[in-house]
Scaffold this motif. Structure first.
Motif, PDB file in Angstrom:
ATOM      1  N   ASP A  15      19.236  -7.818  56.472  1.00  0.00           N
ATOM      2  CA  ASP A  15      18.496  -7.813  57.742  1.00  0.00           C
ATOM      3  C   ASP A  15      18.101  -9.214  58.176  1.00  0.00           C
ATOM      4  OD1 ASP A  15      16.826  -7.388  55.337  1.00  0.00           O
ATOM      5  OD2 ASP A  15      15.155  -7.633  56.749  1.00  0.00           O
ATOM      6  N   LYS A  16      18.194 -10.190  57.279  1.00  0.00           N
ATOM      7  CA  LYS A  16      17.794 -11.564  57.630  1.00  0.00           C
ATOM      8  C   LYS A  16      18.439 -12.555  56.671  1.00  0.00           C
ATOM      9  CE  LYS A  16      13.506 -11.304  54.950  1.00  0.00           C
ATOM     10  NZ  LYS A  16      12.077 -11.177  54.999  1.00  0.00           N
ATOM     11  N   GLY A  17      18.127 -13.829  56.855  1.00  0.00           N
ATOM     12  CA  GLY A  17      18.512 -14.875  55.913  1.00  0.00           C
ATOM     13  C   GLY A  17      20.015 -14.974  55.680  1.00  0.00           C
ATOM     14  N   ILE A  18      20.364 -15.288  54.441  1.00  0.00           N
ATOM     15  CA  ILE A  18      21.762 -15.511  54.061  1.00  0.00           C
ATOM     16  C   ILE A  18      22.581 -14.230  54.235  1.00  0.00           C
ATOM     17  CG2 ILE A  18      23.253 -16.031  52.061  1.00  0.00           C
ATOM     18  CD1 ILE A  18      20.921 -17.941  51.106  1.00  0.00           C
ATOM     19  N   ASN A  39      13.925  -2.180  54.975  1.00  0.00           N
ATOM     20  CA  ASN A  39      13.074  -1.952  56.138  1.00  0.00           C
ATOM     21  C   ASN A  39      13.954  -1.462  57.294  1.00  0.00           C
ATOM     22  OD1 ASN A  39      11.885  -2.765  58.796  1.00  0.00           O
ATOM     23  ND2 ASN A  39      10.174  -3.389  57.495  1.00  0.00           N
ATOM     24  N   GLN A  40      13.756  -0.187  57.654  1.00  0.00           N
ATOM     25  CA  GLN A  40      14.638   0.442  58.657  1.00  0.00           C
ATOM     26  C   GLN A  40      14.590  -0.276  60.003  1.00  0.00           C
ATOM     27  OE1 GLN A  40      14.119   4.665  59.022  1.00  0.00           O
ATOM     28  NE2 GLN A  40      15.680   4.860  60.604  1.00  0.00           N
ATOM     29  N   GLU A  41      13.378  -0.653  60.426  1.00  0.00           N
ATOM     30  CA  GLU A  41      13.243  -1.277  61.744  1.00  0.00           C
ATOM     31  C   GLU A  41      14.004  -2.612  61.797  1.00  0.00           C
ATOM     32  OE1 GLU A  41       9.118  -1.449  62.974  1.00  0.00           O
ATOM     33  OE2 GLU A  41       9.702  -2.835  64.597  1.00  0.00           O
ATOM     34  N   ARG A  42      13.805  -3.445  60.761  1.00  0.00           N
ATOM     35  CA  ARG A  42      14.496  -4.740  60.738  1.00  0.00           C
ATOM     36  C   ARG A  42      16.004  -4.561  60.574  1.00  0.00           C
ATOM     37  NH1 ARG A  42      10.171  -6.967  57.827  1.00  0.00           N
ATOM     38  NH2 ARG A  42      11.271  -6.669  55.870  1.00  0.00           N
ATOM     39  N   GLY A  43      16.390  -3.560  59.760  1.00  0.00           N
ATOM     40  CA  GLY A  43      17.817  -3.295  59.540  1.00  0.00           C
ATOM     41  C   GLY A  43      18.496  -2.861  60.827  1.00  0.00           C
ATOM     42  N   GLU A  44      17.832  -1.958  61.567  1.00  0.00           N
ATOM     43  CA  GLU A  44      18.442  -1.468  62.812  1.00  0.00           C
ATOM     44  C   GLU A  44      18.466  -2.556  63.880  1.00  0.00           C
ATOM     45  OE1 GLU A  44      16.436   2.293  63.450  1.00  0.00           O
ATOM     46  OE2 GLU A  44      17.960   3.333  62.226  1.00  0.00           O
ATOM     47  N   LYS A  45      17.447  -3.423  63.857  1.00  0.00           N
ATOM     48  CA  LYS A  45      17.419  -4.552  64.804  1.00  0.00           C
ATOM     49  C   LYS A  45      18.595  -5.498  64.516  1.00  0.00           C
ATOM     50  CE  LYS A  45      14.235  -8.001  66.439  1.00  0.00           C
ATOM     51  NZ  LYS A  45      13.306  -8.944  65.887  1.00  0.00           N
ATOM     52  N   ALA A  46      18.843  -5.727  63.232  1.00  0.00           N
ATOM     53  CA  ALA A  46      19.971  -6.602  62.840  1.00  0.00           C
ATOM     54  C   ALA A  46      21.295  -5.984  63.284  1.00  0.00           C
ATOM     55  CB  ALA A  46      19.963  -6.818  61.332  1.00  0.00           C
ATOM     56  N   ILE A  55      30.390  -6.933  67.075  1.00  0.00           N
ATOM     57  CA  ILE A  55      30.728  -6.718  65.659  1.00  0.00           C
ATOM     58  C   ILE A  55      30.545  -5.243  65.299  1.00  0.00           C
ATOM     59  CG2 ILE A  55      29.829  -7.195  63.308  1.00  0.00           C
ATOM     60  CD1 ILE A  55      29.291 -10.092  64.392  1.00  0.00           C
ATOM     61  N   LYS A  56      31.453  -4.742  64.463  1.00  0.00           N
ATOM     62  CA  LYS A  56      31.327  -3.366  63.960  1.00  0.00           C
ATOM     63  C   LYS A  56      30.305  -3.373  62.840  1.00  0.00           C
ATOM     64  CE  LYS A  56      35.539  -0.606  64.199  1.00  0.00           C
ATOM     65  NZ  LYS A  56      36.669  -0.190  63.359  1.00  0.00           N
ATOM     66  N   ALA A  57      29.152  -2.738  63.071  1.00  0.00           N
ATOM     67  CA  ALA A  57      28.081  -2.779  62.072  1.00  0.00           C
ATOM     68  C   ALA A  57      27.329  -1.461  62.051  1.00  0.00           C
ATOM     69  CB  ALA A  57      27.122  -3.919  62.405  1.00  0.00           C
ATOM     70  N   ASP A  58      26.866  -1.074  60.874  1.00  0.00           N
ATOM     71  CA  ASP A  58      26.027   0.114  60.735  1.00  0.00           C
ATOM     72  C   ASP A  58      24.919  -0.156  59.732  1.00  0.00           C
ATOM     73  OD1 ASP A  58      27.229   2.267  62.435  1.00  0.00           O
ATOM     74  OD2 ASP A  58      29.006   1.692  61.286  1.00  0.00           O
ATOM     75  N   PHE A  59      23.842   0.594  59.889  1.00  0.00           N
ATOM     76  CA  PHE A  59      22.671   0.424  59.027  1.00  0.00           C
ATOM     77  C   PHE A  59      22.748   1.366  57.825  1.00  0.00           C
ATOM     78  CE2 PHE A  59      18.322   2.149  58.140  1.00  0.00           C
ATOM     79  CZ  PHE A  59      17.855   1.040  57.453  1.00  0.00           C
ATOM     80  N   ILE A  60      22.423   0.822  56.662  1.00  0.00           N
ATOM     81  CA  ILE A  60      22.300   1.653  55.455  1.00  0.00           C
ATOM     82  C   ILE A  60      20.927   1.365  54.838  1.00  0.00           C
ATOM     83  CG2 ILE A  60      23.168   2.075  53.104  1.00  0.00           C
ATOM     84  CD1 ILE A  60      25.327   2.912  54.928  1.00  0.00           C
ATOM     85  N   GLN A  61      20.098   2.393  54.762  1.00  0.00           N
ATOM     86  CA  GLN A  61      18.772   2.213  54.133  1.00  0.00           C
ATOM     87  C   GLN A  61      18.985   1.929  52.651  1.00  0.00           C
ATOM     88  OE1 GLN A  61      15.506   3.824  55.825  1.00  0.00           O
ATOM     89  NE2 GLN A  61      14.679   2.176  54.575  1.00  0.00           N
ATOM     90  N   LEU A  62      18.515   0.777  52.193  1.00  0.00           N
ATOM     91  CA  LEU A  62      18.808   0.429  50.801  1.00  0.00           C
ATOM     92  C   LEU A  62      17.745  -0.496  50.197  1.00  0.00           C
ATOM     93  CD1 LEU A  62      20.879   0.775  48.502  1.00  0.00           C
ATOM     94  CD2 LEU A  62      22.092  -1.211  49.381  1.00  0.00           C
TER      95      LEU A  62
END
Ligand code: NAP
Length: 252
Positions: A15-18, A39-46, A55-62
């Motif tokens: 969700d952030k950084g490297i 963090n779901q909110e930050r992950g979905e924002k990313a 970009i083809k991207a999806d969120f995985i809660q992890l």
């Protein structure tokens, strides 16, 4: 002719950084990136930011310390895609803040190990069946030069005087996992390598992300570069059991 599989890449702590910079560049290169975030909110924002960039991207809660979430993540990837091409174990923390080893609580050391080592092992074990389904496949473990026992024991190295028992020993353990998994998975068509990003301007270790960047601290794009390089090798490349950074090979 058999249809070529899209390279499907799961990155923990993306969700952030490297992790995010890695996702952004691998996505630009045509990989479908799965943004692992606790963090779901930050992950979905990313994910939204990546998708807005084409970009083809999806969120995985992890949360890598939550075995139920890891199991659910593997089940979701299996149900939605049926395979995984690349696992980048990037999530990491440093809780010991250079306290002397003689005073550092084992509770703090355990926190470092829970995320950096046991979390990495649990995620890897859960994803191996999906990587086998997607082989040839890659596992990239984001380690650190701080985890190099060669550098830590070399009086000529700037790491000789570094004192971070929890973080350093957790990353040395990550390197050991790289060596062991690389040998187990070599015949399965799965490579396993450790990468050191180097000292990078992220929020790592509690550093305020908007703080002035000290001399020698590199931009996040440079911190992500070696991970991106390893994840961009041809899928049938057999490089395995290495520990590298932008400048080349590091001593274990
Ligand atoms: N920055 C450096 O100087 C440097 C140098 C060498 C190695 N590294 C390594 O590079 C990797 C990435 O670090 P970074 O600099 O990008 O730091 P960062 O900006 O702090 O990012 C760390 C990521 O790990 C996630 N994370 C922490 N605990 C987690 C957990 N239990 N489950 C899932 N995700 C978790 C964080 O999620 P939250 O957003 O939820 O906190 C965040 O997404 C780490 O493994 C670090 O050890 C960094």
């Amino acid at each position: 002719m058999a249809e070529e599989k899209t390279t499907l890449t799961l990155i923990s702590g993306a969700d952030k950084g490297i992790g995010f910079a890695t996702a952004q560049e691998l996505g630009k290169r045509g990989q479908h990136v799965l943004i692992g975030a606790r963090n779901q909110e930050r992950g979905e924002k990313a994910v939204k930011q990546l998708k807005d960039g084409g970009i083809k991207a999806d969120f995985i809660q992890l949360d890598v310390t939550d075995k139920a979430q890891i199991k659910a993540a593997a089940a979701k990837i299996k149900a939605e895609y049926g395979y995984l091409s690349i696992l980048i174990n990037n999530a990491g923390i440093a809780m010991d803040h250079h306290q002397p080893a003689s005073e550092l609580s084992t509770d703090t050391i355990r926190q470092d190990f829970d995320v950096n080592y046991f979390g990495l092992i649990d995620v890897t074990q859960a994803m191996v069946p999906l990587l086998k389904a997607g082989r040839p496949a890659k596992i990239i473990n984001v380690s650190s030069n701080m985890g190099s026992m060669g550098l830590a024991s070399d009086p000529n190295s700037r790491f000789y005087k570094v004192n971070s028992l929890g973080y350093q020993s957790s990353k040395a353990s990550v390197n050991f996992a790289t060596i062991i998994f690389s040998k187990e998975l070599a015949d399965e068509g799965i490579t396993v390598n450790s990468v050191n990003p180097g000292w990078t301007a992220t929020g790592f270790g509690g550093r305020p992300e908007d703080a002035p960047v000290p001399t020698g601290m590199q931009d996040v794009a440079i911190g992500a570069a070696q991970i991106i390089k390893m994840a961009s090798l041809p899928m049938d490349d057999t490089t395995t059991g290495t520990f590298t950074e932008n400048a080349g090979t590091l001593p274990w």
